[in-house]
Motif scaffolding. Structure first.
Motif, PDB file in Angstrom:
ATOM      1  N   TRP A  40      31.183 -12.480  11.073  1.00 23.58           N
ATOM      2  CA  TRP A  40      31.162 -11.340  11.581  1.00 23.58           C
ATOM      3  C   TRP A  40      29.586 -11.345  12.089  1.00 23.58           C
ATOM      4  O   TRP A  40      28.653 -12.297  11.610  1.00 23.58           O
ATOM      5  CB  TRP A  40      30.859 -10.374  10.848  1.00 23.58           C
ATOM      6  N   PHE A  41      29.682 -10.872  13.374  1.00 25.77           N
ATOM      7  CA  PHE A  41      28.051 -11.415  14.102  1.00 25.77           C
ATOM      8  C   PHE A  41      26.982  -9.900  14.628  1.00 25.77           C
ATOM      9  O   PHE A  41      28.009  -8.995  14.612  1.00 25.77           O
ATOM     10  CB  PHE A  41      27.971 -12.749  15.371  1.00 25.77           C
ATOM     11  N   GLN A  42      25.811 -10.299  14.383  1.00 23.06           N
ATOM     12  CA  GLN A  42      24.710  -9.124  15.557  1.00 23.06           C
ATOM     13  C   GLN A  42      23.973  -9.558  16.355  1.00 23.06           C
ATOM     14  O   GLN A  42      23.860 -10.621  16.446  1.00 23.06           O
ATOM     15  CB  GLN A  42      24.582  -8.539  13.841  1.00 23.06           C
ATOM     16  N   GLN A  43      24.304  -8.907  17.419  1.00 22.91           N
ATOM     17  CA  GLN A  43      23.472  -9.201  18.318  1.00 22.91           C
ATOM     18  C   GLN A  43      22.316  -8.443  19.070  1.00 22.91           C
ATOM     19  O   GLN A  43      23.098  -7.136  19.628  1.00 22.91           O
ATOM     20  CB  GLN A  43      23.813  -9.650  19.668  1.00 22.91           C
ATOM     21  N   ARG A  44      21.146  -8.180  18.545  1.00 22.75           N
ATOM     22  CA  ARG A  44      20.794  -7.163  18.781  1.00 22.75           C
ATOM     23  C   ARG A  44      20.155  -6.921  20.245  1.00 22.75           C
ATOM     24  O   ARG A  44      20.197  -7.952  21.262  1.00 22.75           O
ATOM     25  CB  ARG A  44      19.046  -6.976  18.616  1.00 22.75           C
ATOM     26  N   PRO A  45      19.651  -5.884  20.739  1.00 24.87           N
ATOM     27  CA  PRO A  45      19.031  -5.882  22.311  1.00 24.87           C
ATOM     28  C   PRO A  45      18.184  -6.916  23.204  1.00 24.87           C
ATOM     29  O   PRO A  45      17.152  -7.205  22.283  1.00 24.87           O
ATOM     30  CB  PRO A  45      18.167  -5.264  22.847  1.00 24.87           C
ATOM     31  N   GLY A  46      18.629  -7.955  23.934  1.00 23.86           N
ATOM     32  CA  GLY A  46      17.435  -9.055  24.019  1.00 23.86           C
ATOM     33  C   GLY A  46      18.209 -10.191  23.005  1.00 23.86           C
ATOM     34  O   GLY A  46      16.630 -10.822  23.468  1.00 23.86           O
ATOM     35  N   GLN A  47      18.235 -10.338  22.482  1.00 25.58           N
ATOM     36  CA  GLN A  47      18.300 -11.699  21.047  1.00 25.58           C
ATOM     37  C   GLN A  47      19.844 -11.832  21.371  1.00 25.58           C
ATOM     38  O   GLN A  47      21.045 -11.636  21.990  1.00 25.58           O
ATOM     39  CB  GLN A  47      17.873 -11.183  20.201  1.00 25.58           C
ATOM     40  N   SER A  48      19.565 -13.564  20.774  1.00 27.12           N
ATOM     41  CA  SER A  48      20.698 -14.133  20.142  1.00 27.12           C
ATOM     42  C   SER A  48      21.174 -13.534  19.593  1.00 27.12           C
ATOM     43  O   SER A  48      21.195 -12.624  18.401  1.00 27.12           O
ATOM     44  CB  SER A  48      19.852 -15.163  20.180  1.00 27.12           C
ATOM     45  N   PRO A  49      22.504 -13.608  19.459  1.00 32.65           N
ATOM     46  CA  PRO A  49      23.351 -13.253  18.033  1.00 32.65           C
ATOM     47  C   PRO A  49      22.678 -13.872  17.365  1.00 32.65           C
ATOM     48  O   PRO A  49      22.761 -15.207  16.807  1.00 32.65           O
ATOM     49  CB  PRO A  49      25.084 -14.475  18.773  1.00 32.65           C
ATOM     50  N   ARG A  50      23.294 -13.508  15.522  1.00 34.91           N
ATOM     51  CA  ARG A  50      22.675 -13.849  14.625  1.00 34.91           C
ATOM     52  C   ARG A  50      24.116 -13.824  13.625  1.00 34.91           C
ATOM     53  O   ARG A  50      25.186 -12.867  13.444  1.00 34.91           O
ATOM     54  CB  ARG A  50      22.086 -12.923  14.145  1.00 34.91           C
ATOM     55  N   ARG A  51      24.489 -14.643  12.936  1.00 32.56           N
ATOM     56  CA  ARG A  51      25.829 -14.531  11.887  1.00 32.56           C
ATOM     57  C   ARG A  51      25.327 -13.726  10.930  1.00 32.56           C
ATOM     58  O   ARG A  51      24.584 -13.955   9.998  1.00 32.56           O
ATOM     59  CB  ARG A  51      26.153 -15.986  11.173  1.00 32.56           C
ATOM     60  N   LEU A  52      26.593 -12.845  10.500  1.00 33.89           N
ATOM     61  CA  LEU A  52      25.873 -11.792   9.133  1.00 33.89           C
ATOM     62  C   LEU A  52      26.841 -12.224   7.874  1.00 33.89           C
ATOM     63  O   LEU A  52      26.493 -12.233   6.789  1.00 33.89           O
ATOM     64  CB  LEU A  52      25.526 -10.196   9.924  1.00 33.89           C
ATOM     65  N   ILE A  53      28.331 -12.318   8.292  1.00 35.34           N
ATOM     66  CA  ILE A  53      29.401 -12.761   7.450  1.00 35.34           C
ATOM     67  C   ILE A  53      29.772 -13.752   8.020  1.00 35.34           C
ATOM     68  O   ILE A  53      30.408 -13.625   9.128  1.00 35.34           O
ATOM     69  CB  ILE A  53      30.158 -11.330   7.564  1.00 35.34           C
ATOM     70  N   TYR A  54      30.100 -14.873   6.460  1.00 31.49           N
ATOM     71  CA  TYR A  54      30.829 -15.830   7.155  1.00 31.49           C
ATOM     72  C   TYR A  54      32.381 -16.107   6.189  1.00 31.49           C
ATOM     73  O   TYR A  54      32.230 -15.126   4.855  1.00 31.49           O
ATOM     74  CB  TYR A  54      30.629 -16.892   7.057  1.00 31.49           C
ATOM     75  N   LYS A  55      33.493 -16.489   6.772  1.00 30.77           N
ATOM     76  CA  LYS A  55      34.405 -16.581   5.012  1.00 30.77           C
ATOM     77  C   LYS A  55      34.453 -14.970   4.896  1.00 30.77           C
ATOM     78  O   LYS A  55      35.149 -14.279   3.331  1.00 30.77           O
ATOM     79  CB  LYS A  55      34.834 -16.914   4.567  1.00 30.77           C
ATOM     80  N   VAL A  56      34.797 -14.136   5.802  1.00 29.24           N
ATOM     81  CA  VAL A  56      35.685 -12.492   5.415  1.00 29.24           C
ATOM     82  C   VAL A  56      34.143 -11.516   4.897  1.00 29.24           C
ATOM     83  O   VAL A  56      33.678 -10.690   4.887  1.00 29.24           O
ATOM     84  CB  VAL A  56      36.808 -12.457   5.104  1.00 29.24           C
ATOM     85  N   SER A  57      33.676 -12.160   3.553  1.00 36.37           N
ATOM     86  CA  SER A  57      32.577 -11.124   2.715  1.00 36.37           C
ATOM     87  C   SER A  57      31.736 -12.238   2.329  1.00 36.37           C
ATOM     88  O   SER A  57      31.110 -11.535   1.428  1.00 36.37           O
ATOM     89  CB  SER A  57      33.966 -10.787   1.803  1.00 36.37           C
ATOM     90  N   ASN A  58      30.952 -13.081   2.965  1.00 37.87           N
ATOM     91  CA  ASN A  58      29.935 -13.675   2.141  1.00 37.87           C
ATOM     92  C   ASN A  58      28.430 -13.292   3.201  1.00 37.87           C
ATOM     93  O   ASN A  58      28.596 -13.904   4.711  1.00 37.87           O
ATOM     94  CB  ASN A  58      30.267 -15.571   2.296  1.00 37.87           C
ATOM     95  N   ARG A  59      28.301 -13.096   2.788  1.00 35.90           N
ATOM     96  CA  ARG A  59      26.513 -12.638   3.104  1.00 35.90           C
ATOM     97  C   ARG A  59      25.631 -13.576   3.906  1.00 35.90           C
ATOM     98  O   ARG A  59      25.210 -14.824   2.668  1.00 35.90           O
ATOM     99  CB  ARG A  59      25.616 -11.752   2.603  1.00 35.90           C
ATOM    100  N   ASP A  60      25.532 -14.053   4.038  1.00 38.28           N
ATOM    101  CA  ASP A  60      24.484 -15.474   5.636  1.00 38.28           C
ATOM    102  C   ASP A  60      23.089 -14.517   4.459  1.00 38.28           C
ATOM    103  O   ASP A  60      22.340 -13.737   4.377  1.00 38.28           O
ATOM    104  CB  ASP A  60      23.945 -15.527   6.839  1.00 38.28           C
ATOM    105  N   SER A  61      22.064 -15.930   4.711  1.00 40.21           N
ATOM    106  CA  SER A  61      20.673 -15.942   3.447  1.00 40.21           C
ATOM    107  C   SER A  61      20.053 -14.317   4.997  1.00 40.21           C
ATOM    108  O   SER A  61      19.646 -14.669   5.930  1.00 40.21           O
ATOM    109  CB  SER A  61      20.410 -16.938   3.696  1.00 40.21           C
ATOM    110  N   GLY A  62      19.399 -13.773   4.164  1.00 43.69           N
ATOM    111  CA  GLY A  62      18.357 -12.750   4.582  1.00 43.69           C
ATOM    112  C   GLY A  62      19.363 -11.782   5.080  1.00 43.69           C
ATOM    113  O   GLY A  62      18.361 -10.256   5.425  1.00 43.69           O
ATOM    114  N   VAL A  63      20.896 -11.319   5.301  1.00 48.48           N
ATOM    115  CA  VAL A  63      21.127 -10.330   4.700  1.00 48.48           C
ATOM    116  C   VAL A  63      21.139  -9.081   4.879  1.00 48.48           C
ATOM    117  O   VAL A  63      21.507  -9.179   2.898  1.00 48.48           O
ATOM    118  CB  VAL A  63      23.283 -10.489   5.954  1.00 48.48           C
ATOM    119  N   PRO A  64      20.724  -7.737   4.856  1.00 47.96           N
ATOM    120  CA  PRO A  64      20.498  -6.961   4.181  1.00 47.96           C
ATOM    121  C   PRO A  64      22.052  -6.621   3.180  1.00 47.96           C
ATOM    122  O   PRO A  64      23.129  -7.167   3.782  1.00 47.96           O
ATOM    123  CB  PRO A  64      20.229  -6.027   4.384  1.00 47.96           C
ATOM    124  N   ASP A  65      21.725  -6.063   2.347  1.00 49.50           N
ATOM    125  CA  ASP A  65      23.193  -5.746   0.903  1.00 49.50           C
ATOM    126  C   ASP A  65      23.783  -4.822   1.276  1.00 49.50           C
ATOM    127  O   ASP A  65      24.719  -4.538   1.199  1.00 49.50           O
ATOM    128  CB  ASP A  65      22.423  -6.223  -0.331  1.00 49.50           C
TER     129      ASP A  65
END
Lengths: 112, 114
Positions: A40-65
């Protein structure tokens, strides 16, 4: 190609309320190594996408719980437990199991 | 700080060529698959191409096969995308990304128009 279908495409949410985005794939995303490469990725307005979740359920570093991912096979969900103003943007699911890797159409989250 | 910085975008006529570059820093570049992902104006994301650590394996989305070439120089910590026979539908922001897209650059805009 694996088709990724997200719903809803537009998601108005009240601050502090939960939000949920569904993602369905046209084929199983279980790879031969047993892993399911659904991200899963998040793209805020005017920004590059950012990965939030990988392999279904693993949060990337710095992603709020408050962000969590779940699902299996062909059905997946991104949940936000309590939406904050900084969560506004477009959310994409993406499969990295079968080439070509493909994205969903995107879900635009806005504050009501 | 882990960083990817793209360059080389611009305005090009249909049928023309452009070479994008991506400078990587803050991590061991040669240890990671690298990819290019693009986003047409107001549209979603499309994975364009990826390349294995030593460059021996490359994959392309069908729409760019035979026209685009991904390459890398591990000694220079750099990723490239050579784009030939450009079409209007190639107009997009092109992002350099690491691995399974856990790191993204800021993107470089490519506009194909006469």
């Amino acid at each position: 190609d694996v088709v990724m279908t997200q719903s809803p495409l537009s998601l108005p949410v009240t601050l502090g309320q939960p939000a949920s985005i569904s993602c369905r794939s046209s084929q199983s995303l279980v790879y031969s190594d047993g892993n399911t490469y659904l991200n899963w990725f998040q793209q805020r307005p005017g920004q590059s996408p950012r990965r939030l979740i990988y392999k279904v359920s693993n949060r990337d570093s710095g992603v709020p719980d408050r962000f969590s991912g779940s699902g299996s096979g062909t059905d997946f969900t991104l949940q936000i437990s309590r939406v904050e103003a900084e969560d506004v943007g477009v959310y994409y699911c993406m499969q990295g199991t079968r080439w070509p890797y493909t994205f969903g159409q995107g879900t635009k989250l806005e504050i009501k | 700080e882990v960083q990817l910085v793209e360059s080389g975008g611009g305005l090009v006529q249909p049928g023309g060529s452009l070479r994008l570059s991506c400078a990587a820093s803050g991590f061991t570049f040669s240890s990671h698959w690298m990819s290019w992902v693009r986003q047409a104006p107001g549209k979603g994301l499309e994975w364009v191409a990826n390349i294995k650590q030593e460059g021996s394996e490359k994959d392309y989305v069908d729409s760019v096969k035979g026209r685009f070439t991904i390459s890398r120089d591990n000694a220079k910590n750099s990723l490239y995308l050579q784009m030939n026979s450009l079409r209007a539908e190639d107009t997009a922001v092109y992002y350099c990304t690491r691995g399974l897209l856990n790191i993204w650059g800021q993107g470089t805009m490519v506009t194909v128009s006469s």
